[in-house]
Design a protein around this motif. Structure first.
Motif, short mmCIF file in Angstrom:
data_model
loop_
_atom_site.label_atom_id
_atom_site.label_comp_id
_atom_site.label_asym_id
_atom_site.label_seq_id
_atom_site.Cartn_x
_atom_site.Cartn_y
_atom_site.Cartn_z
N PHE A 141 0.84 -1.21 0.00
CA PHE A 141 0.00 0.00 0.00
C PHE A 141 0.88 1.26 0.00
N ASN A 142 1.87 1.25 0.87
CA ASN A 142 2.77 2.42 0.97
C ASN A 142 3.60 2.60 -0.30
N PHE A 146 6.58 5.83 -3.16
CA PHE A 146 7.66 4.89 -3.46
C PHE A 146 8.91 5.19 -2.65
N GLN A 147 9.10 6.47 -2.35
CA GLN A 147 10.34 6.88 -1.68
C GLN A 147 10.37 6.53 -0.20
N PHE A 148 9.28 5.92 0.31
CA PHE A 148 9.34 5.53 1.74
C PHE A 148 10.39 4.44 1.96
N VAL A 149 10.72 3.73 0.86
CA VAL A 149 11.87 2.81 0.94
C VAL A 149 13.09 3.69 0.69
N ASP A 193 13.44 9.51 -9.20
CA ASP A 193 12.29 10.26 -9.71
C ASP A 193 10.97 9.49 -9.61
N ILE A 194 11.02 8.28 -9.08
CA ILE A 194 9.78 7.50 -8.97
C ILE A 194 9.02 7.95 -7.72
N LYS A 195 7.80 8.46 -7.97
CA LYS A 195 7.02 8.96 -6.85
C LYS A 195 6.00 7.93 -6.37
N ASP A 196 5.24 7.38 -7.31
CA ASP A 196 4.18 6.44 -6.91
C ASP A 196 3.95 5.41 -8.02
#
Lengths: 203, 279
Positions: B140-141, B146-149, B166-169
């Motif tokens: 889900f996150n 994506f940047q939470f990793v 540059d990957i956001k979601d």
């Protein structure tokens, strides 16, 4: 030059197989314990890396709010103390609540609506497709009837449909067992390929 | 009559080790001397192949590895063939695992065996995110942020890697390939990537799991899949990226044949014994 990892791989495979092709011996028990230990060691290392990646590093970088989940995570260990056991339920409840909330959010459309729509199949046109679709719809309805009528309505016409639904469930379980067995064959073949390729018997 | 009955009962109660030995010997012989049985490519494989083939060059693909090492002999060769095709097409590959801690190690194998480590640049063409805990919450996150990793499997910050910075979601990922044996990760991706973001989703599944995911293929949520080693062989044949699956196809067919034979023998033995005890 002998590849030590290849030799170890072959020896480990043969040690595991000693159980199936011969019997439960000390050789099998050694490899069993070894595999358990390796898996456990990997889990511990990865878990520590994750704590570093998702908690410690962001906190060090100034994301102080993450101290709260860290405290909650640590609180699960209160399970070990008689006095603190009650408080250890808080993080567990929080994790379960969030997990269920997130799952339900997507489940309604993914697991229910889409599946119901997919069952509304056309009848007519191509004869083979139509027969397939009729079988599909019948199986779906009879299986639902089995689960709905297996408790209270065990007599009369509904019980006949319910019995038919039970047979469909049994056929499905049989099919699942069959493909599980096939899956295991693939593993056997994969290991044999590994050994035969290492020995140079196959390309 | 009773002598015949005795043979059937004995065969029905055959020592399992004899069955294992026979199967192993048959497999070895067929692996060394394949007979070249015909291969029919099925619709799920064609759709799987077409999904990859029709992607624009340079698409970002997320490969979810949610299988433990025990099923890798079945799924690995398929994952390698898929990896080879993605590399040849000039796509970008990110691997992640949300369910099994050995995901990072298996991903490393994919990169090595399909040529990424030799022909592509880490951080630019491919990234190994490793294992992310949290299960469905993690998926889900990942879709929303994506940047939470913040770091990859080798502890490098994602912001330092050109491919991931540059990957956001989920909108920045063009395709998800789930390599899985007995996990729920596919359903999590369907719930949190496919349904809200219309992400394209295909699977490499172990034979044992085909039944569980078939409903999602029938509903169109899963576009295509490679079912077990047979699906892998079909993909290798279609794509031309040959590997171990296609070499093992004959052995697998013969094993299935022997398995059915042994099942029939056991059932005949059971029936004969049952009739005898009734008499």
């Amino acid at each position: 030059m002998i590849d030590i990892w290849l030799v170890l791989g072959i020896v480990a495979t043969l040690m595991v197989w000693s159980f199936f092709f011969y019997k439960n011996t000390v050789i099998f028990r050694i490899i069993q314990e070894l595999i358990t230990a390796i898996i456990l060691a990997n889990v511990v290392v990865v878990a520590l890396q994750n704590i570093n990646k998702f908690a410690l590093t962001p906190v060090m970088q100034g994301n102080l709010i993450l101290i709260v989940p860290m405290i909650l995570g640590t609180a699960t260990y209160l399970q070990l103390s008689k006095k603190g056991r009650y408080y250890s339920q808080l993080p567990v409840a929080l994790v379960l609540g969030i997990g269920i909330g997130i799952a339900v959010q997507g489940a309604l459309s993914t697991d229910i609506a889409s599946q119901v729509v997919a069952t509304m199949l056309p009848i007519g046109g191509n004869i083979v497709d139509s027969v397939n679709n009729v079988i599909f719809i019948l199986c779906t309805l009879l299986t639902i009837m089995y689960f709905m009528f297996s408790g209270r309505m065990r007599t009369g016409v509904p019980s006949k449909f319910s019995t038919a639904g039970r047979y469909i469930v049994l056929w499905t379980i049989g099919a699942i067992f069959g493909v599980v067995a096939y899956s295991r064959f693939a593993l056997l073949i994969g290991r044999l390929q590994y050994i035969l390729q290492a020995l140079g018997l196959i390309p | 009559m009773s002598k015949n009955t005795g043979i059937w009962v004995k065969l029905g109660k055959l020592d399992r080790r004899i069955i294992y030995w026979v199967m192993a010997i048959v497999t070895i012989v067929i692996l060394i001397h394949p007979v070249g049985l015909p291969l029919v490519v099925t619709q799920p494989t064609i759709k799987f192949y077409n999904t990859i083939k029709t992607m624009p060059k340079g698409s970002v693909v997320l490969m979810e590895i949610s299988t433990t090492a025990y099923a890798w002999d079945e799924l690995g060769p398929s994952a390698y063939a898929v990896g080879k095709m993605l590399l040849a097409q000039g796509d970008k590959l990110i691997t992640v695992g949300v369910q099994v801690p050995e995901a990072a190690l298996l991903a490393q194998l994919v990169f090595e065996k399909s040529g990424w480590t030799q022909k592509a640049t880490y951080g630019v063409d491919y990234v190994n995110l490793g294992y992310i805990g949290g299960g469905e919450t993690g998926v889900f996150n990942l879709a929303r942020n994506f940047q939470f990793v913040n770091k990859d499997a080798y502890n490098k910050p994602l912001s330092d890697l050109p491919l991931t910075r540059d990957i956001k979601d989920a909108n920045d990922i063009q395709l998800i390939i789930d390599v899985h044996s007995a996990s729920s990760a596919d359903i999590w991706y369907l719930r949190h990537w496919v349904t809200p973001y219309n992400s394209k989703f295909i699977e490499v599944v172990a034979s044992a799991t085909i039944n569980a995911m078939a409903q999602y293929y029938a509903s169109g949520q899963v576009i295509g899949y490679l079912g077990g080693a047979k699906g892998g062989a079909e993909f290798e044949y279609t794509s031309g990226y040959l590997g171990n699956n296609i070499k093992a196809l004959d052995a697998q067919s013969f094993l299935h044949f022997f398995f059915l034979g042994f099942v029939a023998l056991a059932n005949i033995g059971l029936l004969v014994e049952w009739r005898r005890t009734r008499q």
